[in-house]
Structure formats: C-alpha cells, structure tokens
Design a protein around this motif. Structure first.
Motif, PDB file in Angstrom:
ATOM      1  N   MET A 222       0.840  -1.204   0.000  1.00  9.83           N
ATOM      2  CA  MET A 222       0.000   0.000   0.000  1.00  9.83           C
ATOM      3  C   MET A 222       0.880   1.263   0.000  1.00  9.83           C
ATOM      4  O   MET A 222       1.862   1.306   0.730  1.00  9.83           O
ATOM      5  CB  MET A 222      -0.873   0.008   1.265  1.00  9.83           C
TER       6      MET A 222
ATOM      7  N   VAL B   8       1.749   5.327   0.786  1.00 10.70           N
ATOM      8  CA  VAL B   8       1.439   6.172   1.954  1.00 10.70           C
ATOM      9  C   VAL B   8       0.066   6.829   1.748  1.00 10.70           C
ATOM     10  O   VAL B   8      -0.750   6.907   2.680  1.00 10.70           O
ATOM     11  CB  VAL B   8       2.524   7.269   2.147  1.00 10.70           C
TER      12      VAL B   8
ATOM     13  N   GLU C 147      -2.480   5.714   0.065  1.00 11.76           N
ATOM     14  CA  GLU C 147      -3.562   4.734   0.282  1.00 11.76           C
ATOM     15  C   GLU C 147      -3.760   4.460   1.778  1.00 11.76           C
ATOM     16  O   GLU C 147      -4.889   4.337   2.254  1.00 11.76           O
ATOM     17  CB  GLU C 147      -3.245   3.433  -0.476  1.00 11.76           C
ATOM     18  N   GLU C 148      -2.640   4.392   2.492  1.00  8.64           N
ATOM     19  CA  GLU C 148      -2.744   4.165   3.951  1.00  8.64           C
ATOM     20  C   GLU C 148      -3.480   5.314   4.630  1.00  8.64           C
ATOM     21  O   GLU C 148      -4.299   5.112   5.526  1.00  8.64           O
ATOM     22  CB  GLU C 148      -1.337   4.064   4.550  1.00  8.64           C
TER      23      GLU C 148
ATOM     24  N   LYS D 197      -7.225   5.103   3.910  1.00  9.45           N
ATOM     25  CA  LYS D 197      -7.838   3.989   4.658  1.00  9.45           C
ATOM     26  C   LYS D 197      -8.032   4.375   6.140  1.00  9.45           C
ATOM     27  O   LYS D 197      -9.116   4.239   6.696  1.00  9.45           O
ATOM     28  CB  LYS D 197      -6.922   2.758   4.530  1.00  9.45           C
ATOM     29  N   LEU D 198      -6.937   4.895   6.717  1.00  6.15           N
ATOM     30  CA  LEU D 198      -6.973   5.246   8.134  1.00  6.15           C
ATOM     31  C   LEU D 198      -7.938   6.399   8.416  1.00  6.15           C
ATOM     32  O   LEU D 198      -8.617   6.461   9.446  1.00  6.15           O
ATOM     33  CB  LEU D 198      -5.552   5.635   8.580  1.00  6.15           C
TER      34      LEU D 198
ATOM     35  N   ASN E 256       4.273  11.508   5.343  1.00  3.02           N
ATOM     36  CA  ASN E 256       4.571  10.645   6.496  1.00  3.02           C
ATOM     37  C   ASN E 256       4.091  11.266   7.803  1.00  3.02           C
ATOM     38  O   ASN E 256       3.594  10.565   8.686  1.00  3.02           O
ATOM     39  CB  ASN E 256       6.080  10.355   6.576  1.00  3.02           C
TER      40      ASN E 256
ATOM     41  N   LEU F 240       0.388  10.670   7.991  1.00  6.96           N
ATOM     42  CA  LEU F 240       0.100   9.274   8.325  1.00  6.96           C
ATOM     43  C   LEU F 240       0.370   9.014   9.815  1.00  6.96           C
ATOM     44  O   LEU F 240      -0.475   8.424  10.514  1.00  6.96           O
ATOM     45  CB  LEU F 240       0.951   8.341   7.446  1.00  6.96           C
TER      46      LEU F 240
ATOM     47  N   LYS G 238      -2.226   7.911  12.825  1.00  4.29           N
ATOM     48  CA  LYS G 238      -2.032   6.702  13.647  1.00  4.29           C
ATOM     49  C   LYS G 238      -2.053   7.036  15.130  1.00  4.29           C
ATOM     50  O   LYS G 238      -2.722   6.389  15.920  1.00  4.29           O
ATOM     51  CB  LYS G 238      -0.673   6.060  13.308  1.00  4.29           C
TER      52      LYS G 238
END
Ligand code: 13P
Ligand code: SF4
Length: 298
Positions: free
Chosen positions: A1, A3, A5-6, A9-10, A263, A266, A270
């Motif tokens: 995946m 970054v 796409e992550e 999703k998140l 990053n 992301l 998280k």
C-alpha cells in the motif's frame, strides 16, 4: 500500500477529515478533503461533522479550527509549523497599545496567536480585512500584526486611522518580492496578482490584490498570470485551471507550511497527535472575536 492509500484507509476508519491551506505542498493538497484560504478553512471548520480534523497548515489556522469546533480533536501533523508573522505580536503588546489608544478598536489578522486573539475586538483575514474595518464604529483602529495588510486597508479606507501593531510587522515570505518582479512580469505579458501581505511599493505595480482564495476566484479574468505569493499557490491554480499559465516565484517559500509531509500526516492519523489544546479562557475570548468576523462574512 502507498502512503497515500494508507492515509485514505486510516482516515475512513478514524472518521477524520483533512483540511489543507493553499500553500501546502502538492502531495498534501492532493490528499486533502478541502483546500482553501484562511477564511474558507475557518468557515469549513465550523461545520465539520467528523471526529478528527487533520489540519495541514500552520499553528494559528489549527488553533482557529479548534476554537470554532472545540469538541473535535484537531491535529497539526507538524508540531513546530508556526507562522513568523504571528510570532511578532504578543498579548502584552496589545494590552499596552490599548492603554495608549483607549478609544481604538483592535483588529487582529487571523495570522496571530490564539492568546493575542483573546485581546482583540474582532479578527479578519486577507479576504475580508477591508469589510471588517469598515464595519467598526471607531475611527481609530489598532491593526496587527501585518503592517503591509494594515497599509492596504488604510489605502482603501482613508477616513479611518489605522495604526499598525507592531510598527513593522511583516511576513518574510512576502517581503522577498520587489517592484521589479511585478514590472518585469507585466513586460512579459502576464497579468500580475499579489497578496496584500506584499509591501506597498510592490502592490502598487500589481493588477489585482487578493487573498489566496481571491486568487482562485479571479483566475477566470486572464490566461497568463504572475502569482506573487507563496510558490505552491500555483499548484492549486494549475489544478483548477489546467488551460491557463501561472508563473510561480520560487524564492517565496513558507518553510512552516512545508513541514507537513505525507509521512507526518500518516503518523498523526495513527497516533492522533500532536493535538491542539488551548486553555478554556483563551478559547472563549478568542472565539468571540473570530465569531464576530464570521457573522460578517456569511
Ligand atoms: P490567505 O488567507 O490569503 O490564504 O493567506 C494566509 C497566509 O498565511 C498568507 O501568508
Ligand atoms: Fe505566516 Fe507568511 Fe507563512 Fe503565511 S506565508 S503562514 S504569513 S510565514
């Protein structure tokens, strides 16, 4: 995946929204749900229904979003993304200027700290500064922290006495422009649009003076633009107007806006940090000066 796409999703899993300013790097503008100028972002923040706002911009913008929608978790992915202009005015400076000019009303540019806003009568952005000052009863206005925006408003409202606070407050990103940037662009056939944070001697050679949102709205008027503001503004313009030419000035970089990376977004999704937290007192007092502006702008 990837970054990207992550992040997408998140963002769904956590019920988050990504808001971004027009100066953010292209890859951040691409993943944002909404991109805009300071006023558009503040207005958008008032009606966010998601649980988390990932704010891709600088601290004063994320603070404004928190003040306007305090129940939401507001995250600024780069903790140290500040504003060199906002840092030039403290609450103490406003308090002593009020003592010196007891009849003046205090207008603070949204590019100011939440603590300073708590001592303002009303807030403005570059999109509505003239209307905000025009709406006030007092003839004397303490206006900070951008002295270039103050002189722009003064030029448009000669009946008011606008006192810049502090005297030479400015945005270093817009101070790099020279009159020759505008003159030589015109000679090359460009229509020149500049931000009101540019110095007066630069503004006087420009065809249009506008906020970054105003730049988007005016883009219809010409096919070739020289854009005198932060360099990544042209990414937004090129995306929305692919048939037109937009000249960017690579020397105009807001390093704080560039602190937000994919990053960083992301990681902040998280960890749900770094979160904007303000004291209740500051929130309450700053809110009334921001809401007063919003009432005028709707
Ligand atoms: P806008 O409100 O025009 O987007 O300006 C914000 C800013 O920080 C200008 O330097
Ligand atoms: Fe602040 Fe200037 Fe950057 Fe805008 S461009 S956020 S005023 S330092």
């Amino acid at each position: 995946m990837t970054v990207q796409e992550e992040i997408i999703k998140l963002k769904k899993e956590k019920n988050a929204i990504i808001l971004a300013h027009n100066y953010e790097p292209p890859e951040i503008q691409d993943i944002a749900d909404f991109t805009g100028d300071s006023l558009e972002l503040a207005l958008r923040a008032t009606d966010v229904t998601e649980d988390i706002i990932i704010f891709c911009g600088v601290l004063f913008m994320a603070e404004t979003a928190k003040i306007l929608n305090p129940k939401k978790k507001v995250i600024l992915p780069a903790e140290d993304a500040g504003c060199l202009l906002a840092d030039q005015l403290s609450a103490e400076m406003i308090k002593s200027a009020r003592e010196e000019y007891p009849d003046a009303e205090v207008v603070l540019y949204v590019n100011s700290t939440a603590e300073s806003k708590a001592y303002a009568d009303i807030v403005c952005t570059s999109a509505n500064a003239i209307d905000v000052v025009k709406s006030l009863k007092s003839d004397t206005i303490l206006f900070g922290p951008d002295s270039n925006l103050a002189s722009y408003v003064q030029g448009n409202l000669p009946d008011k006495r606008i006192i810049p606070l502090p005297k030479g407050g400015n945005c270093p990103v817009h101070e790099v422009f020279t009159p020759d940037d505008a003159i030589s662009s015109k000679d090359r056939g460009y229509t020149v649009i500049c931000h009101p944070e540019c110095p007066a001697e630069v503004r006087e050679h420009c065809d249009i003076i506008a906020s970054t949102g105003g730049m988007m709205r005016n883009a219809e008027l010409s096919d070739r633009w020289a854009v005198m503001t932060e360099k990544d503004m042209v990414y937004r313009l090129r995306t929305e107007y692919p048939g037109k030419e937009f000249l960017a000035f690579e020397k105009a970089v807001c390093k704080d806006m560039k602190k937000i990376s994919l990053n960083a977004v992301l990681n902040s999704l998280k960890s749900e940090t770094p979160e904007i937290n303000l004291s209740r007192g500051v929130m309450k007092r700053a809110e009334s000066s921001i809401r007063r502006m919003i009432e005028l702008s709707r």
